[in-house]
Motif scaffolding. Structure first.
Motif, short mmCIF file in Angstrom:
data_model
loop_
_atom_site.label_atom_id
_atom_site.label_comp_id
_atom_site.label_asym_id
_atom_site.label_seq_id
_atom_site.Cartn_x
_atom_site.Cartn_y
_atom_site.Cartn_z
N THR A 12 83.56 60.94 42.27
CA THR A 12 82.86 60.61 41.03
C THR A 12 83.46 59.41 40.30
O THR A 12 82.82 58.84 39.42
CB THR A 12 82.87 61.82 40.08
N LEU A 52 74.12 60.40 40.77
CA LEU A 52 75.34 61.18 40.57
C LEU A 52 75.64 61.33 39.08
O LEU A 52 76.01 62.42 38.61
CB LEU A 52 76.50 60.50 41.28
N ARG A 53 75.46 60.26 38.34
CA ARG A 53 75.70 60.32 36.89
C ARG A 53 74.77 61.35 36.23
O ARG A 53 75.19 62.14 35.38
CB ARG A 53 75.50 58.94 36.27
N LEU A 86 75.84 65.02 37.09
CA LEU A 86 77.00 65.49 36.32
C LEU A 86 76.61 65.77 34.87
O LEU A 86 77.09 66.73 34.25
CB LEU A 86 78.12 64.45 36.39
#
Length: 726
Positions: free
Chosen positions: A50, A79-80, A83
């Motif tokens: 990450t 991915l951001r 999360l």
């Protein structure tokens, strides 16, 4: 002497609250989004990188990343978002990411060796050899190429020796590129005006949430498809996601998309095979798949360049995930668009109160379509007071469920050779089976849920747990023979009545029992479109998204059904569902009519439907919610506790209630027994948290729940913005 080292934060696919730090070996090239193996305790575990950073080496030695995994990296924007969504839903990052990566559990497709043209100019080739070169545009195996050209494998091998074909490695077929100009539709004046407003929003190239608000049959799909075409045309790498609430709708929308863009869009839903899921996941991550249609989980695919989200039927409760990680896909889609600065279109004839309020307050742009497409008109709606028009008994003495006014309308519709939809949002034959001798209600083992009779299969089924049993001859409680009786109607019971009353009519059921997958749904829809069915008896599977041109009568068998229970959205959901269902009538030149059977004709929902006064209903509902400071004027969260030991559950519930932080603007109610207090042998209790909109609800929940250690024997589930209160 200190030295600089490379460090990576890795979200391991385990219930860890934060990513962990690992050393990046000098000989290993990793980037954000890469899949890696890392040591955790005595095991190696999978994770996602990450963050990468340089730091100063200290006495505390970091463990190194063990290896990089050769899977398609997750694009940084996706991915951001993942999360962020984990934090929003109060889910451990690793647990959330594990769900997003489920498609990668299937092994990679085996690499094949194939042949493709080299580009060399053909000289003195036979007709067979020329046919091979004509089809060798994409990689194919020797056998596939020979079959496609109608030649032997030896011809292919000869062309390789001559330098006209080269051997390449390939896995699977690629994804067809949609053509935004394949077939441009002709929009009517209302649609064209709406399209111009959407174009203005698109041209801003910023985060732009839009409510596309149009009456049933107004042509919202054609309008939002023009925005899809705009996105595909403006950027040759742009990806577009269209979210649908039901698999059954996917079939209808797929056909329209293929006619508009010339190719089949990529489908994503639970019915596709594991190998297809992996192929699609990788194609989206590489940016090869550009037009994606899917259910709510499509939101968590690894888009490389997502530029537009369309949420069709945005009000639909199916966008709320009720198992595992609980989320509302519509709300998260808006946040994804906000994070990446693009447009999200929410289309509905009956918007959710949250979306409508945002539009009224100017937070969302509001584009309206107030007329049906072409010459179609909205159906007339009649209310039948079932207290005054109680159905008569059938010839065998069994109770019937269709009132005389509705029966007369069905007879007249069939006489005109038009079609009828009878709507009842209840599967099976009867929702309850009880014993006439002792009053015992048949329930699922270790569960409070009633067993639903499915007479077509002769079984009693729990729609909550999936438990199924053959209907017994004797009452399991008192042993009385032939004492079990069916209470209330389901769609199977209505079909039985229809066949008795209208023996010449061709009738069938449209529900998840009769159409469990996309293929069976498509086949049934085609039968209705081809008028091979006269009376369609349906659950909510047929209430939205379908366009049956010869269907002119909709009968709502039990209009009050959705109003029962303590759900704060009960009235809103009932209005939306019935408005969508009645909207199936009269979608072409022929006039339509809807008949609603109700025991509460004076209820605001029924009065608003009869008058077709949506604004009056929404104003009443908004006033009620604002007084209570419930969504959209406040926020909600739920905590659901479950355990096999009821005494332990009660003790922990009291302990958790004593630990509630005293915070202004946030109220906590409970613990209270859940309406279904026993499910699968687990006792259940609930807390409900109400917060003002300017309060940090997630922060409050995190602080509260961390203040008390949850025993291993108790399962604790959090639900941000709950929709189900069972």
């Amino acid at each position: 002497m200190t030295r600089s080292i490379r460090c990576a934060k890795v979200a391991v696919l385990a219930p860890m609250e934060t990513p962990l730090d690992y050393l990046v070996p000098d000989d290993l090239a990793v980037s954000v989004g890469d899949h890696v193996w890392v040591p955790l305790g005595y095991a190696k575990i999978r994770g996602l990188v990450t963050e990468i950073s340089d730091t100063i080496e200290t006495e505390f030695k970091l463990k190194p990343i063990a290896a990089k995994i050769d899977d398609e990296p997750v694009p940084a924007a996706s991915l951001r978002f993942w999360l962020w969504a984990a934090g929003w839903t109060l889910t451990a990052p690793g647990t959330f990411l594990k769900g997003c990566l489920q498609a990668l559990k299937t092994p990679k497709a085996q690499i094949k060796h194939g042949f493709v043209r080299t580009g060399a100019e053909p000289v003195k080739l036979t007709s067979k050899q020329m046919r091979v070169l004509e089809v060798a545009v994409l990689p194919m195996s020797a056998a596939e190429l020979a079959q496609a050209a109608g030649v032997t494998v030896g011809v292919v091998q000869t062309l390789e020796k001559k330098g006209y074909l080269e051997r390449v490695e390939f896995t699977t077929q690629g994804f067809d590129a949609p053509d935004p100009d394949f077939m441009t539709p002709t929009l009517n004046d209302d649609q064209a005006a709406a399209d111009r407003l959407l174009e203005m929003e698109w041209d801003r190239q910023v985060f732009s949430p839009v409510l596309l608000d149009g009456v049933t049959g107004s042509g919202k799909t054609e309008v939002y498809l023009e925005t899809v075409a705009r996105a595909l045309r403006d950027d040759p790498t742009a990806q577009v996601m269209i979210l649908l609430p039901e698999i059954a709708l996917t079939t209808a929308v797929m056909g329209r998309l293929k006619r508009r863009f010339g190719v089949d869009p990529v489908q994503w839903h639970s019915a596709i095979s594991p190998s297809q899921r992996r192929r699609i996941w990788e194609g989206i991550a590489r940016g090869e798949a550009r037009l994606i249609v899917g259910a709510r989980s499509a939101l968590f695919l690894p888009y490389a360049n997502l530029k537009l989200i369309v949420i069709d039927e945005e009000h639909d409760g199916s966008f709320k995930q009720e198992e595992g990680v609980r989320y509302q896909a519509r709300d998260l889609a808006v946040m994804r668009a906000h994070q990446e600065g693009f447009m999200v279109v929410m289309a509905s004839a009956t918007p959710s109160l949250e979306t409508l309020t945002n539009a009224q307050k100017g937070r969302y742009s509001w584009v309206r379509l107030e007329q049906r497409h072409g010459t179609a008109q909205l159906p007339d709606i009649d209310l039948v007071d079932m207290k005054a028009h109680a159905p008569e008994a059938g010839p065998t003495g069994d109770k019937w469920w269709l009132s005389n006014p509705l029966v007369k309308e069905i007879e007249a519709t069939l006489a005109r050779r038009e079609q009828v939809l009878l709507f009842l949002n209840r599967r099976g034959y009867a929702p309850l089976v009880l014993c006439r001798a002792c009053g015992e209600r048949m329930t699922s083992p270790k569960t409070d849920s009633w067993l639903v009779e499915h007479r077509a299969t002769g079984r009693l089924v729990c729609h909550l747990t999936g438990f199924s049993m053959k209907k017994p001859d004797r009452c399991p409680h008192c042993g009385a023979l032939d004492s079990l009786t069916s209470i209330g109607p389901g769609v199977e019971r209505i079909l039985e009545e229809v066949r008795e009353r209208f023996p010449a009519a061709r009738a069938e059921i449209f529900s998840s029992d009769t159409t469990p997958d996309a293929d069976s749904s498509a086949a049934l829809i085609k039968r209705v479109e081809d008028h091979e069915t006269d009376i369609l008896i349906a659950t909510q599977a047929a209430a939205k998204g379908h366009n049956f041109l010869n269907l002119t009568l909709v009968g709502i068998v039990d209009a009050d059904l959705g109003l029962k229970g303590g759900d704060l959205r009960a009235a809103e959901r009932t209005f939306q569902l019935l408005a969508q269902a009645t909207g199936r009538a009269g979608r072409a030149e022929k006039a339509g009519k809807a008949v609603l059977q109700t025991y509460s004709p004076e209820h605001p929902v029924m009065q608003a439907l009869k008058a077709q006064d949506r604004e009056a209903f929404y104003a009443y509902e908004q006033m009620s919610r604002e007084i209570a400071q419930f969504p959209p004027f406040g926020r909600l969260a739920a905590v659901i506790l479950s355990a096999k030991d009821n005494a332990l559950l009660n003790r922990f519930g009291r302990e958790l209630s004593l630990a509630i932080p005293n915070t202004e603007g946030i109220d906590v109610y409970g613990p209270a027994d859940a309406p279904l207090s026993l499910v699968r042998g687990m006792w259940r209790k609930r807390f409900l948290v109400r917060a003002d909109r300017n309060r940090d609800l997630q922060g409050f929940m995190t602080a509260w729940l961390k203040s008390v250690k949850t025993p291993n024997a108790i399962r604790l589930v959090t639900d941000i913005e709950p929709y189900s209160f069972l």
